[in-house]
Scaffold this active site. Structure first.
Site, PDB file in Angstrom:
ATOM      1  N   TYR A  53       0.838  -1.197   0.000  1.00  0.00           N
ATOM      2  CA  TYR A  53       0.000   0.000   0.000  1.00  0.00           C
ATOM      3  C   TYR A  53       0.873   1.247   0.000  1.00  0.00           C
ATOM      4  O   TYR A  53       1.655   1.482   0.911  1.00  0.00           O
ATOM      5  CB  TYR A  53      -0.937   0.037   1.205  1.00  0.00           C
ATOM      6  CG  TYR A  53      -2.016  -1.033   1.199  1.00  0.00           C
ATOM      7  CD1 TYR A  53      -2.326  -1.745   0.044  1.00  0.00           C
ATOM      8  CD2 TYR A  53      -2.723  -1.343   2.361  1.00  0.00           C
ATOM      9  CE1 TYR A  53      -3.300  -2.723   0.034  1.00  0.00           C
ATOM     10  CE2 TYR A  53      -3.710  -2.325   2.359  1.00  0.00           C
ATOM     11  CZ  TYR A  53      -3.986  -3.011   1.183  1.00  0.00           C
ATOM     12  OH  TYR A  53      -4.952  -3.982   1.187  1.00  0.00           O
ATOM     13  N   GLY A  91     -16.404   2.626  -3.845  1.00  0.00           N
ATOM     14  CA  GLY A  91     -17.081   3.933  -3.866  1.00  0.00           C
ATOM     15  C   GLY A  91     -18.376   3.898  -4.672  1.00  0.00           C
ATOM     16  O   GLY A  91     -19.218   4.775  -4.539  1.00  0.00           O
ATOM     17  N   LEU A  92     -18.553   2.849  -5.497  1.00  0.00           N
ATOM     18  CA  LEU A  92     -19.761   2.766  -6.337  1.00  0.00           C
ATOM     19  C   LEU A  92     -21.032   2.842  -5.498  1.00  0.00           C
ATOM     20  O   LEU A  92     -22.003   3.508  -5.867  1.00  0.00           O
ATOM     21  CB  LEU A  92     -19.757   1.445  -7.129  1.00  0.00           C
ATOM     22  CG  LEU A  92     -20.934   1.270  -8.085  1.00  0.00           C
ATOM     23  CD1 LEU A  92     -20.752   2.140  -9.320  1.00  0.00           C
ATOM     24  CD2 LEU A  92     -21.115  -0.186  -8.490  1.00  0.00           C
ATOM     25  N   LEU A  93     -21.027   2.173  -4.331  1.00  0.00           N
ATOM     26  CA  LEU A  93     -22.258   2.059  -3.533  1.00  0.00           C
ATOM     27  C   LEU A  93     -22.593   3.341  -2.759  1.00  0.00           C
ATOM     28  O   LEU A  93     -23.636   3.410  -2.112  1.00  0.00           O
ATOM     29  CB  LEU A  93     -22.157   0.850  -2.582  1.00  0.00           C
ATOM     30  CG  LEU A  93     -21.962  -0.504  -3.279  1.00  0.00           C
ATOM     31  CD1 LEU A  93     -21.798  -1.631  -2.257  1.00  0.00           C
ATOM     32  CD2 LEU A  93     -23.123  -0.823  -4.228  1.00  0.00           C
ATOM     33  N   GLY A 139     -23.212   5.854  -4.432  1.00  0.00           N
ATOM     34  CA  GLY A 139     -24.124   6.472  -5.401  1.00  0.00           C
ATOM     35  C   GLY A 139     -23.554   7.728  -6.021  1.00  0.00           C
ATOM     36  O   GLY A 139     -24.192   8.367  -6.855  1.00  0.00           O
ATOM     37  N   PRO A 195     -16.029  -2.638   1.078  1.00  0.00           N
ATOM     38  CA  PRO A 195     -17.457  -2.737   1.421  1.00  0.00           C
ATOM     39  C   PRO A 195     -18.337  -1.755   0.641  1.00  0.00           C
ATOM     40  O   PRO A 195     -19.541  -1.956   0.564  1.00  0.00           O
ATOM     41  CB  PRO A 195     -17.478  -2.431   2.931  1.00  0.00           C
ATOM     42  CG  PRO A 195     -16.244  -1.627   3.174  1.00  0.00           C
ATOM     43  CD  PRO A 195     -15.216  -2.156   2.213  1.00  0.00           C
ATOM     44  N   LEU A 196     -17.715  -0.715   0.049  1.00  0.00           N
ATOM     45  CA  LEU A 196     -18.488   0.227  -0.776  1.00  0.00           C
ATOM     46  C   LEU A 196     -18.247  -0.022  -2.265  1.00  0.00           C
ATOM     47  O   LEU A 196     -18.549   0.845  -3.092  1.00  0.00           O
ATOM     48  CB  LEU A 196     -18.109   1.671  -0.433  1.00  0.00           C
ATOM     49  CG  LEU A 196     -18.492   2.156   0.965  1.00  0.00           C
ATOM     50  CD1 LEU A 196     -17.952   3.556   1.223  1.00  0.00           C
ATOM     51  CD2 LEU A 196     -20.008   2.137   1.132  1.00  0.00           C
ATOM     52  N   ALA A 197     -17.703  -1.193  -2.602  1.00  0.00           N
ATOM     53  CA  ALA A 197     -17.379  -1.500  -4.003  1.00  0.00           C
ATOM     54  C   ALA A 197     -16.557  -0.355  -4.608  1.00  0.00           C
ATOM     55  O   ALA A 197     -16.861   0.160  -5.686  1.00  0.00           O
ATOM     56  CB  ALA A 197     -18.646  -1.778  -4.812  1.00  0.00           C
TER      57      ALA A 197
END
Ligand SMILES: NC(=O)c1ccc[n+]([C@@H]2O[C@H](COP(=O)([O-])OP(=O)(O)OC[C@H]3O[C@@H](n4cnc5c(N)ncnc54)[C@H](OP(=O)(O)O)[C@@H]3O)[C@@H](O)[C@H]2O)c1
Length: 322
Positions: free
Chosen positions: A58, A210-212, A214, A206-208
């Site tokens: 990272y 950032g996709l989730l 919206g 967990p937010l894919a």
């Protein structure tokens, strides 16, 4: 923030929401701005968080360095998970990457140095390299535990059958997998395997990516528009999930991202929150206050379910219950 036991195979109380450190740095050209990094770490700790996920690769080692600097004041209060396989170099040599014991030994020494500590709480290969014999990985991890440099061992991104073989041969404690409303293939094999071996299960993205949240529907740019590497985008399946997230977000007066995190928190696992800014973190932490009803959770489970496939579908039709 509550603590939960880290799997049934350990007595370790760990924060229910892990802070992911992949964005804490900028050596890869995209990540948190320098001033925000201590603020993100402090806000997470102030919220009661004690569990940080990092890896040697990272930000090419920078993430471990900033985490090491931060935990220094109270090292023993934090649970640090770090990983090896790719090294912290941009183009590692074959002798310094992969899961073989030479790479493992070099990587653990380098991580200890960057983290400025003499032990790592949870250590794991970052990916199955497809080459190193499983017995070599298992023996290497166990030797690190025996040496006192590592407390618990785990695996990230391994097929369930390989993880099961390793977990059968050493007291493995952790599993790290990609899991969110748009990526639930771990329901087929990995969750059952983790439950069987009592593994503490860490859910990344967990937010894919950032996709989730919206936000891309509203024309925002972010890492999914800047780089196609993450692969998440809105298609027919994710459109239905985003629509349901928005509906439930309005019902519970939260954001779609907070609902996606609250849903991940309903699983017997530990979501890893990925905050690139302080406001991402503060926004995500509010998911801890979102309480989904059984009906809302079921709607999200149903809209995002994956087909289980063979042999699970067949077995459902032939197994009898008494
Ligand atoms: N083992 C592995 O192979 C592996 C792989 C990936 C991740 N991980 C771990 O899991 C952690 C989390 O993964 P992830 O970063 O993919 O998680 P994620 O939660 O799916 O995505 C985080 C991204 O979502 C966007 N975001 C978050 N909160 C937002 C908000 N309130 N508003 C708008 N956008 C928001 C940001 O994207 P923008 O940067 O575009 O703003 C942020 O970088 C990592 O830090 C790492 O520790 C492990």
């Amino acid at each position: 923030m509550k603590n939960k036991l880290f799997g049934t195979g350990t007595g370790l109380p760990a924060s229910e929401l892990i802070l992911g450190a992949a964005s804490l740095g900028s050596r890869r050209g995209y990540g948190a701005v320098t001033e925000d990094i201590p603020k993100i770490l402090t806000a997470y700790a102030d919220a009661g968080g004690n569990f940080i996920d990092v890896a040697d690769q990272y930000q090419l080692g920078e993430a471990e360095e900033v985490v090491g600097k931060f935990i220094n004041f109270k090292r023993d209060d934090f649970i640090i998970c770090t990983k090896y396989t790719r090294s912290s170099e941009i183009a590692p040599s074959p002798a310094n990457s992969g899961n073989h014991r030479k790479a493992m030994r070099q990587a653990v020494e380098a991580s200890l140095k960057r983290l400025n500590t003499d032990y790592i709480d949870i250590y794991m290969p970052h990916y199955d390299d497809g080459l190193t014999p499983l017995a070599e990985i298992a023996r290497g991890l166990e030797d690190l535990v025996a040496s006192g440099k590592v407390i618990y061992t785990g695996l990230a991104n391994f097929p369930a059958w390989k993880a099961a073989l390793i977990a059968s041969s050493i007291p493995l404690a952790a599993l790290q997998i990609e899991y969110n409303l748009a990526q639930r293939t771990a329901d087929r094999e990995l969750f059952g395997m983790a439950e069987h071996f009592g593994l503490g299960t860490m859910l990344y993205s967990p937010l894919a990516g950032g996709l989730l949240t919206g936000k891309y529907r509203n024309g925002a740019s972010g890492r999914l528009t800047l780089s196609k590497a993450d692969g998440y985008h809105e298609d027919a399946a994710t459109k239905a999930i985003l629509d349901e997230l928005e509906t439930i977000a309005a019902e519970v007066e939260a954001t779609p991202g907070q609902v996606a995190l609250a849903w991940a928190l309903t699983k017997n696992a530990f979501p890893i929150i990925g905050a690139r800014t302080l406001s991402h973190l503060n926004d995500g932490l509010k998911a801890l206050e979102v309480s989904l009803t059984a009906d809302q959770t079921a709607r999200l489970n149903n809209i995002s379910a994956v087909t289980m496939g063979y042999p699970h579908d067949l077995l459902k039709t032939v197994q009898v219950t008494y």
